[in-house]
Design a protein around this motif. Structure first.
Motif, PDB file in Angstrom:
ATOM      1  N   HIS A  70     -51.912  25.230 -22.519  1.00 44.94           N
ATOM      2  CA  HIS A  70     -52.373  25.663 -21.194  1.00 44.94           C
ATOM      3  C   HIS A  70     -53.868  25.988 -21.197  1.00 44.94           C
ATOM      4  O   HIS A  70     -54.557  25.758 -20.202  1.00 44.94           O
ATOM      5  CB  HIS A  70     -51.549  26.869 -20.735  1.00 44.94           C
ATOM      6  N   SER A  71     -54.378  26.487 -22.317  1.00 50.09           N
ATOM      7  CA  SER A  71     -55.803  26.857 -22.368  1.00 50.09           C
ATOM      8  C   SER A  71     -56.719  25.642 -22.242  1.00 50.09           C
ATOM      9  O   SER A  71     -57.910  25.785 -21.975  1.00 50.09           O
ATOM     10  CB  SER A  71     -56.113  27.603 -23.665  1.00 50.09           C
ATOM     11  N   ALA A  72     -56.165  24.443 -22.425  1.00 45.56           N
ATOM     12  CA  ALA A  72     -56.987  23.232 -22.269  1.00 45.56           C
ATOM     13  C   ALA A  72     -56.719  22.563 -20.930  1.00 45.56           C
ATOM     14  O   ALA A  72     -57.198  21.459 -20.683  1.00 45.56           O
ATOM     15  CB  ALA A  72     -56.685  22.252 -23.399  1.00 45.56           C
ATOM     16  N   GLY A  73     -55.920  23.225 -20.097  1.00 47.48           N
ATOM     17  CA  GLY A  73     -55.537  22.572 -18.837  1.00 47.48           C
ATOM     18  C   GLY A  73     -54.258  21.774 -19.006  1.00 47.48           C
ATOM     19  O   GLY A  73     -53.863  21.004 -18.129  1.00 47.48           O
ATOM     20  N   GLY A  74     -53.577  21.963 -20.149  1.00 52.34           N
ATOM     21  CA  GLY A  74     -52.344  21.227 -20.400  1.00 52.34           C
ATOM     22  C   GLY A  74     -51.115  21.953 -19.877  1.00 52.34           C
ATOM     23  O   GLY A  74     -51.212  22.991 -19.220  1.00 52.34           O
ATOM     24  N   LEU A  75     -49.953  21.377 -20.208  1.00 56.37           N
ATOM     25  CA  LEU A  75     -48.680  21.949 -19.746  1.00 56.37           C
ATOM     26  C   LEU A  75     -47.775  22.288 -20.923  1.00 56.37           C
ATOM     27  O   LEU A  75     -46.567  22.414 -20.766  1.00 56.37           O
ATOM     28  CB  LEU A  75     -47.969  20.949 -18.820  1.00 56.37           C
ATOM     29  N   GLY A  76     -48.360  22.391 -22.114  1.00 56.19           N
ATOM     30  CA  GLY A  76     -47.583  22.748 -23.298  1.00 56.19           C
ATOM     31  C   GLY A  76     -46.971  21.538 -23.976  1.00 56.19           C
ATOM     32  O   GLY A  76     -47.077  20.410 -23.506  1.00 56.19           O
ATOM     33  N   GLY A  77     -46.308  21.805 -25.115  1.00 56.62           N
ATOM     34  CA  GLY A  77     -45.756  20.710 -25.917  1.00 56.62           C
ATOM     35  C   GLY A  77     -46.756  20.306 -26.996  1.00 56.62           C
ATOM     36  O   GLY A  77     -47.918  20.706 -26.958  1.00 56.62           O
ATOM     37  N   ASP A  78     -46.278  19.522 -27.941  1.00 58.12           N
ATOM     38  CA  ASP A  78     -47.108  19.191 -29.094  1.00 58.12           C
ATOM     39  C   ASP A  78     -47.625  17.742 -29.026  1.00 58.12           C
ATOM     40  O   ASP A  78     -47.303  17.013 -28.088  1.00 58.12           O
ATOM     41  CB  ASP A  78     -46.323  19.474 -30.392  1.00 58.12           C
ATOM     42  N   PRO A  79     -48.420  17.329 -30.031  1.00 53.09           N
ATOM     43  CA  PRO A  79     -49.073  16.003 -29.963  1.00 53.09           C
ATOM     44  C   PRO A  79     -48.111  14.827 -29.860  1.00 53.09           C
ATOM     45  O   PRO A  79     -48.526  13.717 -29.524  1.00 53.09           O
ATOM     46  CB  PRO A  79     -49.858  15.919 -31.279  1.00 53.09           C
ATOM     47  N   GLY A 252     -55.736   9.908 -38.291  1.00 57.74           N
ATOM     48  CA  GLY A 252     -54.291   9.857 -38.060  1.00 57.74           C
ATOM     49  C   GLY A 252     -53.917   9.531 -36.630  1.00 57.74           C
ATOM     50  O   GLY A 252     -53.253   8.531 -36.346  1.00 57.74           O
ATOM     51  N   ALA A 253     -54.364  10.369 -35.688  1.00 53.04           N
ATOM     52  CA  ALA A 253     -53.969  10.185 -34.287  1.00 53.04           C
ATOM     53  C   ALA A 253     -54.525   8.868 -33.741  1.00 53.04           C
ATOM     54  O   ALA A 253     -53.862   8.162 -32.976  1.00 53.04           O
ATOM     55  CB  ALA A 253     -54.462  11.369 -33.441  1.00 53.04           C
ATOM     56  N   TRP A 254     -55.721   8.517 -34.151  1.00 47.86           N
ATOM     57  CA  TRP A 254     -56.330   7.260 -33.701  1.00 47.86           C
ATOM     58  C   TRP A 254     -55.525   6.064 -34.210  1.00 47.86           C
ATOM     59  O   TRP A 254     -55.297   5.077 -33.512  1.00 47.86           O
ATOM     60  CB  TRP A 254     -57.786   7.208 -34.201  1.00 47.86           C
ATOM     61  N   GLY A 255     -55.038   6.176 -35.452  1.00 44.20           N
ATOM     62  CA  GLY A 255     -54.238   5.097 -36.043  1.00 44.20           C
ATOM     63  C   GLY A 255     -52.968   4.853 -35.229  1.00 44.20           C
ATOM     64  O   GLY A 255     -52.592   3.710 -34.968  1.00 44.20           O
ATOM     65  N   TRP A 256     -52.320   5.925 -34.812  1.00 46.87           N
ATOM     66  CA  TRP A 256     -51.112   5.778 -34.000  1.00 46.87           C
ATOM     67  C   TRP A 256     -51.443   5.070 -32.684  1.00 46.87           C
ATOM     68  O   TRP A 256     -50.746   4.150 -32.251  1.00 46.87           O
ATOM     69  CB  TRP A 256     -50.474   7.144 -33.706  1.00 46.87           C
ATOM     70  N   LEU A 257     -52.515   5.526 -32.075  1.00 48.52           N
ATOM     71  CA  LEU A 257     -52.904   4.943 -30.783  1.00 48.52           C
ATOM     72  C   LEU A 257     -53.151   3.432 -30.930  1.00 48.52           C
ATOM     73  O   LEU A 257     -52.708   2.633 -30.107  1.00 48.52           O
ATOM     74  CB  LEU A 257     -54.167   5.662 -30.320  1.00 48.52           C
TER      75      LEU A 257
END
Ligand SMILES: Cc1cc2nc3c(=O)[nH]c(=O)nc-3n(C[C@H](O)[C@H](O)[C@H](O)COP(=O)(O)OP(=O)(O)OC[C@H]3O[C@@H](n4cnc5c(N)ncnc54)[C@H](O)[C@@H]3O)c2cc1C
Length: 383
Positions: A70-79, A252-257
């Motif tokens: 939420h602190s980033a403007g999100g709605l929760g949950g993980d990557p 890591g995250a870029w590789g998945w994308l």
């Protein structure tokens, strides 16, 4: 028709795949998503301006806010929610707006090391109102990043920056940049990370034209440019440690994308071309490498979701990415033959081919990753 779920939240879905199924339903039924399905960019600038609309749609409808706090403007949950969103977009033959790749790298860093900036700056970044760049490399400091020379000197309630950066992806399209500068003595301990506004006196951003004719990156010239003290990310001298933290997301995250892109493009090439057993082995090899990348980066995303601190083993993800990216595009080019070179409607595919040649360089070169794996994962001697 509007979304079946007005504002999705993490607790509505018992798994990221349930979220992916609901997102797919939203994208295939909401009229606003239609212009983006099967979209083929004419140029990088065209893609950047067109896909701002998709980024805003995903944010306003809540789907891209899942996976962020939420602190980033999100709605929760993980990557894993973000990973599921990327996979769904690829499955639907929808492009990933370029800023999402930067978000995956920069936002986790801001959340951990500069939470005081999150509320004010991150929602606009997630929505695509702002675009940020990453300015680390310099003309004489790429692989040897710890030798960078951009100076950062105290001045009143902030700092002055003087030096030159290079290869900043989308620097010329960005409002701000995360930047690494030298606030102290030589070596990595003298480095500090800051967030700089690029549209200010003392900063000039010049696009660099790449081999495909597109302005992928920029040079950034800093001449006594000012940055307020509250734009320091982490603390003075912590820049290197933060850059290392960032790498686990970058590799890591870029590789998945990217693996989603490779699978999608291989499938599209097979549908575009004429079946020819001569290329079966090459296409199959590229598919196997992309599948290996998918399995490895899936584990990495799951580890990031568990908030594990990743070590040098994430270089394996980057090495797999390099092999999969090169093999995918080599196979597509070979399979499509003269059509790949000459068909006007495949210009977008040629651009992606040319970009793939940079895979052994961006995000840390292939040779450096191999050295990291040899020495720090396998424990081989330095010589
Ligand atoms: C598409 C793309 C996007 C990029 N985006 C950004 C960005 O947004 N922000 C940013 O800051 N930078 C960015 N970069 C720059 C990138 O991080 C650097 O290019 C990379 O770190 C390599 O640095 P260099 O180009 O200075 O090459 P060098 O470090 O000069 O290396 C040249 C060659 O020498 C090899 N080499 C160097 N040192 C060693 C060693 N010790 N052992 C063995 N081999 C070695 C390298 O592997 C490479 O093959 C981008 C680059 C590309 C291609």
């Amino acid at each position: 028709m509007t979304s079946p779920v007005a504002t999705p939240t993490a607790d509505m879905f018992d798994s990221p795949s349930a979220y992916a199924a609901a997102l797919q339903q939203f994208l295939s039924t909401d009229e606003r998503a239609k212009p983006y399905i099967g979209y083929r960019p004419h140029s990088l600038e065209d893609s950047a301006s067109h896909l701002t609309g998709l980024q805003a749609l995903l944010f306003d409808s809540g789907w891209s806010r899942l996976g962020w706090p939420h602190s980033a403007g999100g709605l929760g949950g993980d990557p894993r929610f973000r990973a599921a969103m990327f996979q769904t977009l690829w499955n639907m033959d929808m492009p990933i707006p370029e800023p999402f790749t930067t978000l995956e790298i920069l936002v986790p860093v801001l959340l951990v090391f500069a939470p005081h900036l999150s509320d004010a700056l991150l929602p606009g970044l997630l929505r695509g109102d702002d675009t940020w760049a990453q300015a680390f490399s310099e003309p004489d400091a790429g692989s040897d990043l710890a030798s960078l020379r951009t100076k950062m000197e105290p001045d009143g309630e902030g700092f002055r920056l003087t030096g030159q950066k290079v290869w900043s992806t989308f620097g010329h399209l960005s409002k701000r940049s995360v930047l690494l500068a030298r606030s102290g003595g030589p070596g990595h301990k003298g480095l500090t990370m800051v967030l700089v506004d690029l549209d200010q006196p003392g900063i000039e951003v010049r696009p660099i034209r790449a081999e495909d004719g597109e302005n992928h990156f920029s040079e950034i010239f800093l001449d006594n440019a000012w940055v307020p003290a509250d734009r320091v990310i982490g603390t003075l001298g912590q820049g290197w440690a933060i850059a290392m933290y960032m790498l686990q997301w970058e590799r890591g995250a870029w590789g998945w994308l990217q693996q989603g892109r490779f699978h999608q493009r291989l499938q599209q090439a097979v549908e575009l071309g004429t079946p020819n057993p001569d290329f079966a082995q090459q296409l199959g090899h590229a598919y196997a490498l992309s599948a290996a990348l998918r399995l490895t980066t899936k584990q990495t995303v799951e580890r990031l979701a568990r908030e594990e601190q990743l070590g040098p083993e994430v270089s394996v993800d980057k090495l797999l990415l390099i092999d999969a990216e090169l093999a995918t595009w080599d196979a597509i080019r070979a399979y499509l033959g003269p059509r790949f070179e000459a068909d006007d409607s495949l210009q977008w595919l040629r651009h992606e081919y040319l970009f793939s040649r940079a895979a052994p360089i961006y995000g840390g070169s292939q040779e450096i990753q191999r050295t990291l794996v040899a020495q720090r994962v396998l424990g081989m001697p330095r010589d």
